[in-house]
Scaffold this motif. Structure first.
Motif, mmCIF file in Angstrom:
data_model
loop_
_atom_site.group_PDB
_atom_site.id
_atom_site.type_symbol
_atom_site.label_atom_id
_atom_site.label_comp_id
_atom_site.label_asym_id
_atom_site.label_seq_id
_atom_site.Cartn_x
_atom_site.Cartn_y
_atom_site.Cartn_z
ATOM 1 N N VAL A 172 -3.870 -6.323 4.943
ATOM 2 C CA VAL A 172 -2.821 -5.237 4.683
ATOM 3 C C VAL A 172 -2.545 -4.232 5.930
ATOM 4 N N LEU A 189 2.068 0.292 -3.375
ATOM 5 C CA LEU A 189 1.730 -0.822 -2.696
ATOM 6 C C LEU A 189 1.175 -2.083 -3.968
ATOM 7 N N SER A 190 1.861 -2.956 -4.038
ATOM 8 C CA SER A 190 1.068 -3.827 -5.203
ATOM 9 C C SER A 190 0.748 -4.961 -4.773
ATOM 10 N N ARG A 230 -8.696 -1.287 -4.307
ATOM 11 C CA ARG A 230 -7.494 -0.156 -4.711
ATOM 12 C C ARG A 230 -7.930 1.040 -3.856
ATOM 13 N N LEU A 233 -7.901 0.775 -0.091
ATOM 14 C CA LEU A 233 -6.653 0.723 0.631
ATOM 15 C C LEU A 233 -5.758 1.827 0.412
ATOM 16 N N TYR A 234 -5.923 2.488 -0.601
ATOM 17 C CA TYR A 234 -5.165 3.842 -0.836
ATOM 18 C C TYR A 234 -5.479 4.736 0.132
ATOM 19 N N VAL A 237 -4.444 3.112 4.046
ATOM 20 C CA VAL A 237 -3.248 2.889 4.215
ATOM 21 C C VAL A 237 -2.710 4.305 4.320
ATOM 22 N N VAL A 253 1.350 5.955 0.591
ATOM 23 C CA VAL A 253 1.374 5.571 -0.802
ATOM 24 C C VAL A 253 0.832 6.551 -1.689
ATOM 25 N N ASP A 255 -0.420 5.138 -4.926
ATOM 26 C CA ASP A 255 -1.127 4.534 -5.668
ATOM 27 C C ASP A 255 -1.242 2.801 -4.966
ATOM 28 N N VAL A 256 -2.251 2.381 -5.259
ATOM 29 C CA VAL A 256 -2.333 0.741 -4.834
ATOM 30 C C VAL A 256 -2.874 0.061 -6.064
ATOM 31 N N LYS A 257 -2.099 -0.972 -6.439
ATOM 32 C CA LYS A 257 -2.184 -1.892 -7.612
ATOM 33 C C LYS A 257 -3.060 -3.071 -7.189
ATOM 34 N N LEU A 272 1.854 -8.757 -1.145
ATOM 35 C CA LEU A 272 2.002 -7.290 -1.269
ATOM 36 C C LEU A 272 3.375 -7.029 -1.281
#
Ligand code: SF4
Length: 504
Positions: A172, A189-190, A230, A233-234, A237, A253, A255-257, A272
């Motif tokens: 990622v 980002l999911s 999550r 990465l939150y 990122v 971001v 949120d990251v899902k 992604l």
């Protein structure tokens, strides 16, 4: 056994696509406002203010928040005890709802869907067909999520078949910097992890329909591997420093899902998908009692913000020369007034083909600016419908020809330019400015008049001449080739943290 009537389903889908064209979900507004309050980068903060103000204006005016009103997507979960009172297929029912929503007289939405995608690319005129995902589930209800996804963010979708021991975090962090600002951050980002390639993509798409709730996860702590991911990465990122619109800042971001599914022992598929500033989705349930009732958010959900253009340079587009633009600096904020040409993919292709054939162009570009835009059709007293910038890098391949052969001295679009386009801008002493992607209704308010100058057959891709008054833009590449999308994120990455950035 519940019976779902055709007219109720179609009406609900039509209402839902209209609803999401002008109402952001309340969780997105709340989360963006919190990010705005935290933001320390003035450029990113200004961009977020424009998105929030634009969002409120759209909600009040019932006009699209973004000129790209998206490709229509529907997730339909049908209870196995449901009976349908229709002779049409579910695809046809959704398409009829989409058709009605996108051709609504009071709030027409931009039809962006083209048939024959690798051939003639002909606009279907009503944004059909939708992309419909159907699942049969226990129960006697129909559960529907509709979403309208803009091309800028869809184009940045990523997929990889990782090896079982590869790090998803590394992957990622290697791909997000390559996505630049084309997906109009800050957003979501999911990730979809596992299953098969198509399952991973669907998991990621499904996940972005969930409410933004990262703060709840922070408060209660992660309980699963997905939740750990999550949070990690939150943080990482955001530490990349990309920031709102790629200008550099604390929030990339909101949120990251992460959603996962069992997979083959030899595989680790990972998808992604980004969701942009125009986060548009709504959920409704049909139980046979009539069409869905969608509750509008309260205007109190939006913060009351005002834009501050005190430090912006006022520019008269009708009296500009190459010498004038040479003094502008990357990162400088401008208010443009005067006549602004428009053109995007199709117009650029046609112009450069005419140049190659030695033909006279239908428009004189000498000392002019061009705005990369495809507006929504106007209604009532509007000069133009919502008219935010489109992704500029798609025009990179035409830029040197345009700058070398037409006398053009400036461009306005969104997000970064590639190295060749930046070098061309430097070589020709031109400039490239950005307007805020996702602030289309706000931008359209600075457009006082509009007329088609050429290529009328291209519809929203025709060359228009806009008369603008105080249109807010930021210099993104100056005549010396300095690019704010390089310097901004680099500065904020250095300020935020010390994590190494893996490059693809
Ligand atoms: S906010 Fe940006 S990426 Fe999203 S639909 Fe609008 S222009 Fe496209």
């Amino acid at each position: 056994m519940t019976t779902i009537r055709e007219k109720d389903f179609i009406q609900s889908v039509a209402d839902a696509f209209q609803f999401i064209s002008y109402y952001h979900p309340a969780d997105y507004i709340r989360s963006l406002h919190e990010a705005y309050e935290r933001e320390a980068s003035p450029a990113a903060k200004d961009a977020m203010a424009q998105i929030l103000i634009n969002s409120r204006m759209s909600a009040e005016g019932h006009r699209p928040m973004c000129q790209d009103t998206g490709i229509a997507i529907a997730f339909v979960r049908v209870g196995m005890e449901v009976r349908w009172d229709t002779k049409r297929s579910l695809q046809q029912l959704v398409d009829e709802g989409v058709r009605r929503a996108y051709t609504d007289r009071d709030n027409p939405l931009r039809a962006s869907v083209l048939a024959d995608p690798d051939g003639k690319r002909v606009n279907t005129k009503d944004n059909t067909p939708a992309v419909v995902h159907v699942e049969l589930v226990p129960g006697d209800k129909v559960d529907v999520i509709v979403a309208a996804k803009g091309g800028g963010s869809e184009n940045k979708s990523k997929f990889a078949m990782l090896l079982p021991n590869d790090s998803i975090v590394d992957w990622v962090l290697s791909v997000v910097p390559t996505m630049g600002a084309d997906w109009c951050p800050p957003g979501i980002l999911s990730l979809g992890i596992g299953g098969t390639p198509e399952k991973a993509m669907l998991l990621a798409k499904w996940g972005m329909m969930d409410p933004i709730n990262l703060h709840e996860l922070v408060a209660r702590g992660p309980q699963t591997r997905s939740e750990e991911l999550r949070l990690e990465l939150y943080e990482k990122v955001n530490a990349l420093g990309i920031g709102a619109q790629g200008l550099g800042g604390l929030s990339t971001v909101l949120d990251v899902k992460v959603n996962d599914w069992p997979t083959h022992a030899a595989s680790k598929p990972v998808a992604l998908l980004p969701n942009c500033a125009a986060t548009r989705h709504v959920h409704f349930v049909l139980d046979g009692s009539g069409p869905a009732r969608l509750d509008p958010p309260s205007l109190d959900d939006w913060p009351k913000l005002a834009l501050d253009f005190g430090s912006s340079r006022r520019v008269d587009l009708d009296a500009l020369t190459r010498a004038d633009v040479a003094s502008w600096k990357s990162g400088e904020r401008l208010l443009l007034s005067g006549k602004l040409l428009t053109g995007r993919d199709a117009a650029h292709k046609r112009l450069t083909e005419m140049i190659a054939r030695g033909e006279t162009l239908p428009v004189d570009f000498t000392n002019r600016f061009i705005y990369y835009v495809g507006p929504v059709d106007a209604v009532r007293d509007e000069a133009v419908g919502p008219a935010g910038p489109t992704t500029s890098s798609r025009m990179d391949r035409f830029t040197d020809t345009m700058l070398a052969k037409t006398g053009l001295i400036g461009m306005v679009g969104k997000s970064e330019r590639g190295p060749a386009a930046i070098e061309s801008i430097r070589k020709h002493g031109a400039v490239y400015c950005i307007a805020v992607g996702g602030a289309a209704y706000l931008v359209s308010k600075s457009i006082r008049a509009s007329k088609v100058l050429a290529f009328a057959d291209l519809g929203m891709e025709a060359i228009y001449e806009f008369e603008v008054k105080d249109m807010p833009v930021t210099v993104a590449v100056d005549a010396q080739g300095n690019a704010v999308h390089k310097t901004g994120p680099a500065e904020w990455r250095a300020r935020i943290g010390k994590i190494p950035v893996v490059t693809a």
